[in-house]
Write a protein that holds these residues in place. Structure first.
Motif, PDB file in Angstrom:
ATOM      1  N   VAL A 137       0.845  -1.193   0.000  1.00 23.50           N
ATOM      2  CA  VAL A 137       0.000   0.000   0.000  1.00 23.50           C
ATOM      3  C   VAL A 137       0.882   1.245   0.000  1.00 23.50           C
ATOM      4  O   VAL A 137       1.802   1.361   0.811  1.00 23.50           O
ATOM      5  CB  VAL A 137      -0.928   0.009   1.225  1.00 23.50           C
ATOM      6  CG1 VAL A 137      -1.788   1.270   1.241  1.00 23.50           C
ATOM      7  CG2 VAL A 137      -1.814  -1.237   1.223  1.00 23.50           C
ATOM      8  N   PRO A 138       0.647   2.192  -0.906  1.00 26.62           N
ATOM      9  CA  PRO A 138       1.484   3.392  -0.985  1.00 26.62           C
ATOM     10  C   PRO A 138       1.152   4.386   0.122  1.00 26.62           C
ATOM     11  O   PRO A 138       0.155   4.248   0.830  1.00 26.62           O
ATOM     12  CB  PRO A 138       1.124   3.971  -2.357  1.00 26.62           C
ATOM     13  CG  PRO A 138      -0.297   3.558  -2.554  1.00 26.62           C
ATOM     14  CD  PRO A 138      -0.418   2.193  -1.927  1.00 26.62           C
ATOM     15  N   LYS A 139       2.007   5.401   0.258  1.00 34.16           N
ATOM     16  CA  LYS A 139       1.715   6.442   1.238  1.00 34.16           C
ATOM     17  C   LYS A 139       0.805   7.491   0.610  1.00 34.16           C
ATOM     18  O   LYS A 139       0.870   7.771  -0.592  1.00 34.16           O
ATOM     19  CB  LYS A 139       3.002   7.087   1.747  1.00 34.16           C
ATOM     20  CG  LYS A 139       3.798   7.889   0.730  1.00 34.16           C
ATOM     21  CD  LYS A 139       5.036   8.483   1.396  1.00 34.16           C
ATOM     22  CE  LYS A 139       5.877   9.284   0.403  1.00 34.16           C
ATOM     23  NZ  LYS A 139       7.104   9.831   1.029  1.00 34.16           N
ATOM     24  N   GLY A 140      -0.026   8.064   1.449  1.00 34.21           N
ATOM     25  CA  GLY A 140      -0.965   9.069   0.992  1.00 34.21           C
ATOM     26  C   GLY A 140      -2.015   9.309   2.051  1.00 34.21           C
ATOM     27  O   GLY A 140      -1.920   8.777   3.170  1.00 34.21           O
ATOM     28  N   THR A 198      -0.142   1.897  -6.539  1.00 37.32           N
ATOM     29  CA  THR A 198       0.491   0.805  -5.803  1.00 37.32           C
ATOM     30  C   THR A 198       1.977   1.082  -5.619  1.00 37.32           C
ATOM     31  O   THR A 198       2.639   1.567  -6.540  1.00 37.32           O
ATOM     32  CB  THR A 198       0.327  -0.530  -6.568  1.00 37.32           C
ATOM     33  OG1 THR A 198      -1.054  -0.715  -6.909  1.00 37.32           O
ATOM     34  CG2 THR A 198       0.817  -1.706  -5.759  1.00 37.32           C
ATOM     35  N   LYS A 199       2.498   0.768  -4.446  1.00 35.72           N
ATOM     36  CA  LYS A 199       3.944   0.828  -4.234  1.00 35.72           C
ATOM     37  C   LYS A 199       4.543  -0.514  -4.634  1.00 35.72           C
ATOM     38  O   LYS A 199       4.057  -1.571  -4.212  1.00 35.72           O
ATOM     39  CB  LYS A 199       4.263   1.137  -2.772  1.00 35.72           C
ATOM     40  CG  LYS A 199       5.763   1.226  -2.485  1.00 35.72           C
ATOM     41  CD  LYS A 199       6.037   1.542  -1.016  1.00 35.72           C
ATOM     42  CE  LYS A 199       7.536   1.593  -0.733  1.00 35.72           C
ATOM     43  NZ  LYS A 199       7.821   1.895   0.694  1.00 35.72           N
ATOM     44  N   PRO A 212      -7.453  -1.471  -0.298  1.00 35.33           N
ATOM     45  CA  PRO A 212      -6.461  -0.519   0.230  1.00 35.33           C
ATOM     46  C   PRO A 212      -5.662   0.178  -0.868  1.00 35.33           C
ATOM     47  O   PRO A 212      -4.915   1.116  -0.579  1.00 35.33           O
ATOM     48  CB  PRO A 212      -5.554  -1.399   1.097  1.00 35.33           C
ATOM     49  CG  PRO A 212      -5.713  -2.775   0.558  1.00 35.33           C
ATOM     50  CD  PRO A 212      -7.130  -2.860   0.063  1.00 35.33           C
ATOM     51  N   TYR A 213      -5.861  -0.268  -2.113  1.00 33.04           N
ATOM     52  CA  TYR A 213      -5.152   0.328  -3.241  1.00 33.04           C
ATOM     53  C   TYR A 213      -6.105   1.283  -3.960  1.00 33.04           C
ATOM     54  O   TYR A 213      -7.038   0.852  -4.644  1.00 33.04           O
ATOM     55  CB  TYR A 213      -4.649  -0.760  -4.192  1.00 33.04           C
ATOM     56  CG  TYR A 213      -3.696  -1.720  -3.508  1.00 33.04           C
ATOM     57  CD1 TYR A 213      -2.341  -1.439  -3.432  1.00 33.04           C
ATOM     58  CD2 TYR A 213      -4.176  -2.888  -2.903  1.00 33.04           C
ATOM     59  CE1 TYR A 213      -1.470  -2.309  -2.776  1.00 33.04           C
ATOM     60  CE2 TYR A 213      -3.312  -3.761  -2.246  1.00 33.04           C
ATOM     61  CZ  TYR A 213      -1.965  -3.461  -2.180  1.00 33.04           C
ATOM     62  OH  TYR A 213      -1.098  -4.309  -1.525  1.00 33.04           O
TER      63      TYR A 213
END
Length: 745
Positions: free
Chosen positions: A172-175, A389-390, A429-430
């Motif tokens: 999950v990426p940051k944001g 997406t990370k 979560p994406y």
């Protein structure tokens, strides 16, 4: 010299597969215009010039396809080309020779194989060479031969089924995700408003409206019928509103529009005819995307000839990823940097909700120190929308868009046996990518200097055979602007994140024909049509009003042309009045005293206007002239209002594509003048009389005979200068119509 069969190797194997298909099914035939006639090569074709297949001289083909690069032998060009070289410039001669001497089976001799020596075709020959030269000059990564070389490599990877995400681990990426009206939302927006006056704006507007049933450019479509405001007008008015309220005195916020060959002239004409919608001409820069890239008909990247004309080639769009190279090559980003801009904002051509997230996302970018911030919306697991997406592979990382059909198998193969699933929020979560981006301009310019703005390409051929050697139709290389993270290096890769807000508030593109929208809506997917775009624009305003405490009813569900939307209330708050939730709070200081029924229509404009208390059940238009101020207090409006009359067969495209027309039965209109006077039956000391409430049934509409209905003044094909439909009747009938507090339109 090589053997004759080399020039026809791919085509003969394709023919053999068609004749000896073990599956028992017949493969689709090859495109004749791009297939060598084997009988001609053997001297046995009886069709002559009427043959639908390519007539390539066998000896020439052999020379072109198999002569080694180091050969000292003189290169033999197709006869028609060799006899025509004097028609071309030295640069064009060099390019033609390069195309015919590409290694092995990748040469492009077929482009010239049907050329005659007849002088009557000379203009066509010159036109084709000019077209090829233009592609050579516009393709940023090695010209036309570079394009073909890249295509061969990518087509081979596609044929082998290589996974570009192989070895990458998703996470999950940051944001930050927000709900409108919350303290966190308002704090981030307040922070972002300090940055709004330092933005340059990029509008990606290369599309025509043909797919929608509209005969002109998409940015000329009206966002809604209440005022007839077009998308380009709405965008410019919003930018000017931010400029007037948040930019330093004298600083202009620039706008760059990316056009295509199809839209460039019409875009310039639309802006010019409307005096740039209030912007200074020097605020707007137009960069034109190239005419596209050549279509390719096989794995050897042979360029597809036009099916009707042997002196032309098929071209296809290269994708909106070209915008980065155009901003670099035209010096746009660097010029903005020199003028003190800090951010650059990318947005799409027909998303009327685009600017609801501007200040919010700038707040996130500022506090998180992001180079790139993707505006996103919550998405359901496996929903058909790309996901931010990370990705990590060893010490490498990148945060980018991953297509939904790639994300689920990637998760299953790596970190989640269940694949893409919803979390406790009810969403994946994406977050979902909507192709709206915010960049830190200093970093962006630096990266453009290093990369020239060239984005990675991909190819997506549709195969007609199991061996993946025959295409159903020609393909091409593409690039996307959201793939910018792939060119980041080192610490840059850590400064990519997202800002998420409900799609109902940030994303409602108008991109589909009505029939396609009906099919999508039946599957539970947003239809993306004109009717839904207009409904969502009003609905998003109503949501923001509710979030600050206003009492706004929801209208009824209605269906037009098979598209179901919420009809009302129609809330049009012009950017000059308010452009974000923080401004809404200031404009409605006592929100509990504001009531709007579900059938109402509300149009507000003017920076000096404030709404303290309003009870609306009908239609009201309130304007405040520039330099004037006005407060609405204790105003109660009850009238027949406006309603949407079904009309699926109108001669006016923008009505027909919606399936309805806006009928104005009664309108209360109030104008606060710069000289302090007020037009309309309103004063700060008294409350206007209520008009009789008469509401026609939507299912059986009745237009009273005494009501003079004014039709929208909108062109059937080309967009006319925007017309404020609420003003047309006053200009025709004079001020006497305001005598009883109601404007009868």
């Amino acid at each position: 010299m090589g053997k004759k069969k080399s020039g026809n190797r791919k085509k003969k194997s394709g023919q053999a597969r068609r004749n000896n298909n073990n599956s028992g099914t017949k493969s689709p035939p090859l495109d004749p215009s791009n297939t060598v006639c084997k009988f001609y090569a053997e001297g046995r074709c009886k069709n002559g010039d009427e043959c639908k297949f390519l007539h390539t001289d066998a000896k020439v083909a052999a020379t072109c396809t198999t002569a080694p690069p180091s050969s000292e032998a003189t290169t033999a060009l197709p006869a028609g080309l060799a006899s025509s070289m004097s028609l071309f410039t030295p640069a064009q001669q060099t390019l033609a020779t390069q195309l015919c001497t590409l290694p092995g089976t990748t040469n492009q001799c077929h482009l010239f194989s049907k050329w005659t020596t007849d002088a009557k075709d000379n203009d066509k020959k010159k036109a084709l060479m000019s077209k090829l030269e233009l592609v050579d000059q516009s393709y940023p990564d090695g010209g036309l031969t570079g394009y073909l070389t890249n295509a061969i490599a990518l087509l081979e990877k596609s044929r082998r089924g290589e996974n570009p995400l192989e070895g990458w681990i998703p996470s999950v990426p940051k944001g930050e995700a927000f709900e409108v009206g919350t303290d966190a939302f308002l704090r981030s927006e307040e922070l972002g408003l300090k940055e709004v006056g330092k933005c340059g704006f990029i509008l990606v507007a290369g599309g025509l409206g043909e797919r929608l049933g509209y005969g002109d450019i998409k940015i000329g479509l009206p966002t809604e019928l209440a005022t007839g405001t077009t998308y380009i007008q709405f965008y410019i008015e919003t930018i000017l509103a931010f400029q007037s309220r948040y930019a330093e005195p004298g600083k202009k916020l620039p706008l760059c529009i990316m056009t295509s060959g199809d839209t460039n002239a019409k875009t310039v004409a639309l802006l010019s005819a409307n005096n740039y919608f209030g912007m200074d001409k020097d605020q707007i820069t137009i960069v034109q995307q190239g005419q596209g890239v050549p279509a390719l008909y096989d794995n050897d990247a042979h360029i597809a000839l036009d099916t009707e004309d042997p002196y032309d080639i098929q071209m296809k769009p290269h994708g909106h990823g070209d915008i980065h190279a155009l901003l670099h090559s035209n010096g746009v980003a660097k010029a903005w940097q020199a003028k003190g801009m800090k951010w650059t904002v990318f947005f799409q051509d027909t998303n009327g909700l685009a600017f609801h997230t501007l200040a919010l996302s700038l707040g996130v970018s500022s506090k998180m120190g992001l180079i790139m911030n993707s505006i996103t919306c919550p998405r359901k697991a496996k929903q058909a929308i790309g996901a931010i997406t990370k990705l990590t592979k060893g010490d490498q990382q990148k945060t980018m868009n991953v297509e939904y059909n790639q994300l689920d198998p990637l998760l299953r193969a790596t970190v989640s046996p269940e694949g893409d699933v919803n979390d406790e929020s009810g969403f994946s979560p994406y977050p979902g990518n909507i192709n709206q981006l915010v960049f830190n301009l200093d970093s962006y310019v630096s990266i453009l200097e290093r990369t020239k703005g060239v984005m990675p390409e991909f190819v997506n051929p549709k195969y007609a055979d199991a061996e993946k050697t025959i295409f159903k139709k020609p393909t091409r290389l593409e690039c996307m602007m959201q793939d910018f993270p792939t060119v980041l290096q080192g610490a840059e890769t850590e400064k990519v994140g997202f800002t998420s807000l409900a799609s109902e508030l940030c994303f409602s593109p108008v991109k589909n024909a009505t029939a396609d929208g009906v099919a999508l809506q039946a599957k539970g997917t947003h239809p993306g049509v004109a009717a839904s775009g207009e409904a969502d624009q009003s609905s998003s305003v109503a949501r923001i009003l509710r979030s600050i405490g206003c009492q706004v009813e929801e209208g009824s569900k209605v269906t037009f042309n098979g598209i179901t939307v919420t009809s009302g209330p129609d809330c049009v708050l012009k950017p000059s009045f308010a452009a974000c939730a923080t401004e809404f709070k200031k404009k409605f200081p006592n929100p509990a005293a504001v009531k709007i029924s579900g059938r109402s229509s509300l149009v507000l404009s003017g920076q000096g206007l404030t709404i303290e208390s309003l009870d609306l059940d009908g239609a009201v238009v309130i304007e405040c002239e520039e330099g004037a101020s006005g407060v609405i207090r204790n105003l109660s409006v009850k009238n027949k209002g406006w309603w949407k009359q079904p009309d699926a067969s109108s001669d006016v495209e923008v009505i027909r594509m919606r399936g309805y027309d806006m009928r104005r039965l009664e309108t209360e209109k109030i104008v606060f003048k710069k000289d302090g006077s007020i037009n309309g039956n309103y004063s700060m000391e008294t409350t206007p009389k209520e008009s009789a409430r008469t509401v026609p049934e939507v299912s059986a509409p009745v237009v009273p005979k005494e009501a003079a209905v004014v039709e929208p003044v909108i062109s059937k094909s080309a967009p006319a200068p925007p017309v404020d439909l609420t003003k047309s009747a006053p200009e025709e009938k004079g001020d006497e119509q305001f005598c009883n507090g109601c404007t009868i339109l």
